[in-house]
Design a protein around this motif. Structure first.
Motif, PDB file in Angstrom:
ATOM      1  N   ARG A 189      -2.535   4.188  -0.419  1.00 45.76           N
ATOM      2  CA  ARG A 189      -2.371   5.276  -1.383  1.00 45.76           C
ATOM      3  C   ARG A 189      -1.491   4.895  -2.567  1.00 45.76           C
ATOM      4  O   ARG A 189      -1.837   5.112  -3.719  1.00 45.76           O
ATOM      5  CB  ARG A 189      -1.663   6.467  -0.707  1.00 45.76           C
ATOM      6  N   THR A 190      -0.312   4.357  -2.253  1.00 44.44           N
ATOM      7  CA  THR A 190       0.671   4.164  -3.321  1.00 44.44           C
ATOM      8  C   THR A 190       0.182   3.137  -4.340  1.00 44.44           C
ATOM      9  O   THR A 190       0.204   3.376  -5.543  1.00 44.44           O
ATOM     10  CB  THR A 190       2.025   3.741  -2.713  1.00 44.44           C
ATOM     11  N   ARG A 201       7.109  -2.733  -4.167  1.00 48.81           N
ATOM     12  CA  ARG A 201       7.326  -2.301  -2.779  1.00 48.81           C
ATOM     13  C   ARG A 201       7.822  -3.512  -2.001  1.00 48.81           C
ATOM     14  O   ARG A 201       7.229  -4.596  -2.087  1.00 48.81           O
ATOM     15  CB  ARG A 201       6.034  -1.766  -2.165  1.00 48.81           C
ATOM     16  N   HIS A 261      11.800   6.159  -1.565  1.00 48.02           N
ATOM     17  CA  HIS A 261      10.410   6.142  -2.029  1.00 48.02           C
ATOM     18  C   HIS A 261      10.289   7.303  -3.014  1.00 48.02           C
ATOM     19  O   HIS A 261       9.705   8.343  -2.714  1.00 48.02           O
ATOM     20  CB  HIS A 261       9.484   6.319  -0.824  1.00 48.02           C
ATOM     21  N   GLN A 267       7.055   9.285  -3.969  1.00 50.96           N
ATOM     22  CA  GLN A 267       6.529  10.122  -2.879  1.00 50.96           C
ATOM     23  C   GLN A 267       7.260  11.461  -2.856  1.00 50.96           C
ATOM     24  O   GLN A 267       6.636  12.518  -2.726  1.00 50.96           O
ATOM     25  CB  GLN A 267       6.684   9.407  -1.537  1.00 50.96           C
ATOM     26  N   ARG A 304      11.882   6.091   4.537  1.00 50.23           N
ATOM     27  CA  ARG A 304      12.368   6.183   3.140  1.00 50.23           C
ATOM     28  C   ARG A 304      11.823   7.442   2.480  1.00 50.23           C
ATOM     29  O   ARG A 304      12.432   7.974   1.553  1.00 50.23           O
ATOM     30  CB  ARG A 304      11.934   4.935   2.377  1.00 50.23           C
ATOM     31  N   VAL A 305      10.664   7.923   2.977  1.00 50.91           N
ATOM     32  CA  VAL A 305      10.105   9.170   2.447  1.00 50.91           C
ATOM     33  C   VAL A 305      11.065  10.320   2.763  1.00 50.91           C
ATOM     34  O   VAL A 305      11.371  11.155   1.906  1.00 50.91           O
ATOM     35  CB  VAL A 305       8.714   9.453   3.060  1.00 50.91           C
ATOM     36  N   ARG A 344       5.188   9.658   9.946  1.00 52.49           N
ATOM     37  CA  ARG A 344       4.616   8.676  10.857  1.00 52.49           C
ATOM     38  C   ARG A 344       5.711   8.033  11.710  1.00 52.49           C
ATOM     39  O   ARG A 344       6.819   7.796  11.224  1.00 52.49           O
ATOM     40  CB  ARG A 344       3.918   7.595  10.021  1.00 52.49           C
ATOM     41  N   GLN A 358       7.230   5.007  12.640  1.00 50.14           N
ATOM     42  CA  GLN A 358       7.168   3.705  11.949  1.00 50.14           C
ATOM     43  C   GLN A 358       7.558   2.581  12.905  1.00 50.14           C
ATOM     44  O   GLN A 358       8.655   2.019  12.832  1.00 50.14           O
ATOM     45  CB  GLN A 358       8.054   3.743  10.712  1.00 50.14           C
ATOM     46  N   PRO A 366       2.890  12.247   4.371  1.00 54.39           N
ATOM     47  CA  PRO A 366       2.710  11.267   3.290  1.00 54.39           C
ATOM     48  C   PRO A 366       1.582  10.278   3.550  1.00 54.39           C
ATOM     49  O   PRO A 366       1.138   9.585   2.619  1.00 54.39           O
ATOM     50  CB  PRO A 366       4.061  10.530   3.263  1.00 54.39           C
ATOM     51  N   GLY A 367       1.115  10.207   4.812  1.00 55.06           N
ATOM     52  CA  GLY A 367       0.134   9.198   5.187  1.00 55.06           C
ATOM     53  C   GLY A 367       0.813   7.831   5.269  1.00 55.06           C
ATOM     54  O   GLY A 367       1.858   7.661   4.650  1.00 55.06           O
ATOM     55  N   PRO A 368       0.257   6.895   5.993  1.00 56.50           N
ATOM     56  CA  PRO A 368      -0.919   7.052   6.849  1.00 56.50           C
ATOM     57  C   PRO A 368      -0.582   7.850   8.114  1.00 56.50           C
ATOM     58  O   PRO A 368       0.509   7.724   8.640  1.00 56.50           O
ATOM     59  CB  PRO A 368      -1.285   5.609   7.196  1.00 56.50           C
TER      60      PRO A 368
HETATM   61  C1  NCD Z   1       4.955   5.925   3.400  1.00 58.51           C
HETATM   62  C2  NCD Z   1       5.710   4.637   3.131  1.00 58.51           C
HETATM   63  O1  NCD Z   1       5.127   3.597   2.899  1.00 58.51           O
HETATM   64  O2  NCD Z   1       6.931   4.732   3.147  1.00 58.51           O
HETATM   65  N1  NCD Z   1       3.621   5.906   3.033  1.00 58.51           N
HETATM   66  C3  NCD Z   1       3.255   6.150   1.749  1.00 58.51           C
HETATM   67  O3  NCD Z   1       3.811   5.643   0.799  1.00 58.51           O
HETATM   68  N2  NCD Z   1       2.266   7.040   1.564  1.00 58.51           N
HETATM   69  C4  NCD Z   1       5.146   6.421   4.756  1.00 58.51           C
HETATM   70  C5  NCD Z   1       4.735   5.568   5.911  1.00 58.51           C
HETATM   71  O4  NCD Z   1       4.459   4.376   5.790  1.00 58.51           O
HETATM   72  O5  NCD Z   1       4.685   6.129   7.009  1.00 58.51           O
END
Ligand code: NCD
Length: 307
Positions: free
Chosen positions: A57-58, A107, A135, A138, A168-169, A222, A224, A262-264
């Motif tokens: 996505r990002t 990133r 992040h 996001q 980080r979200v 998620r 992680q 935020p996905g995934p």
């Molecule tokens: C998040 C990330 O990469 O921090 N995803 C995202 O940017 N959509 C969250 C995650 O990886 O779970």
């Protein structure tokens, strides 16, 4: 709004800066829906996407955002670049700098890597997620999604649930949502709560029923696993039983509470499909749509600082 040279985190922004970014993003959301573009704004500018970690996505939305504003966009695939041959982050930065890149979207799995780059390159650096630190885009896209749906971005009760410690979200959202005077709750097992720093002004719950009681927004995260050590979660099945969002747990929140992620997503781990795909309650697809609009606003604002 005042020019913003870099966007390294929500930390460092103030409510006026956040509101201005969201207002600009809102206008881009409308433009995107109308199918029009603004290809003159970043014409002749170069945007490099430098992703040291996986992303769907990002990365894609930064690419689309840059193209919709007319920038030349280059995606650096780190695995096939000199980085995999051992070139250091700063050597890579110096190389990109010599190419006169204007906007560098980074990133990295190390917290602080974008801030280090920002000291060394002429380009504007935008943090697209660094380690467990921040992040910011996001959090901005989440804020825009909330504001569009609730008509405001203050005085709301927002439950952020699951793996807070590695997220980080979560960190960027906590900073933004508390700054805008919302009631932020963190809900999850003690082993997935962050240690002290950066989580002032929030309430902590270890029980979903209590944490979701009266919530306007339920934001799921998620698990992680790639960042975990020492097995803080017994099993995915057990995690789902206690902390996975399904209709029964959602019933504790307000009847019009909205679901975000935020996905995934890991379906059946932190969220059940019955709620993730519920068109009345889930705003997960809208979050993705707002991601492009927010990144257009951030790119434009940072690019203006270089005029
Ligand atoms: C998040 C990330 O990469 O921090 N995803 C995202 O940017 N959509 C969250 C995650 O990886 O779970």
């Amino acid at each position: 709004m005042a020019p913003l040279k870099h966007l390294l985190g929500i930390e460092g922004l103030n409510p006026v800066a956040v509101t201005n970014l969201l207002d600009l993003a809102e206008s881009y959301a409308l433009l995107n829906r109308s199918g029009k573009t603004q290809r003159d704004l970043l014409r002749g500018r170069t945007l490099i996407n430098l992703f040291f970690e996986d992303s769907t996505r990002t990365r894609t939305s930064f690419e689309l955002a840059g193209r919709r504003l007319g920038a030349d966009v280059v995606n650096m695939a780190v695995a096939t670049s000199s980085v995999s041959k051992g070139e250091t982050l700063l050597d890579t930065a110096a190389t990109l700098n010599a190419m006169n890149c204007d906007l560098l979207v980074v990133r990295h799995n190390s917290s602080g890597a974008p801030a280090l780059l920002a000291q060394k390159v002429g380009a504007s650096v935008i943090n697209a997620g660094d380690g467990t630190h921040e992040h910011p885009t996001q959090a901005l896209l989440d804020a825009l999604t909330i504001r569009r749906n609730k008509g405001r971005l203050s005085g709301l009760t927002i439950a952020i649930c699951g793996d807070i410690a590695h997220s980080r979200v979560a960190r960027s959202n906590i900073l933004l949502l508390t700054m805008m005077n919302n009631f932020v709750r963190l809900v999850g097992p003690p082993t997935l709560m962050p240690g002290g720093i950066g989580v002032g002004g929030v309430e902590i719950f270890h029980d979903m029923a209590a944490g979701l009681q009266g919530a306007d927004i339920v934001m799921m995260l998620r698990l992680q696993k790639e960042r975990m050590s020492g097995g803080p979660v017994p099993s995915s099945r057990e995690f789902f039983a206690f902390y996975g969002l399904d209709r029964a747990k959602l019933a504790h929140a307000k009847p019009d509470a909205l679901i975000m992620h935020p996905g995934p997503m890991n379906r059946g781990v932190e969220i059940a499909s019955e709620v993730a795909d519920d068109p009345q309650r889930s705003r997960i697809k809208e979050q993705v749509e707002m991601g492009v609009a927010v990144r257009m606003a951030v790119l434009e604002t940072c690019a203006r600082s270089n005029y």
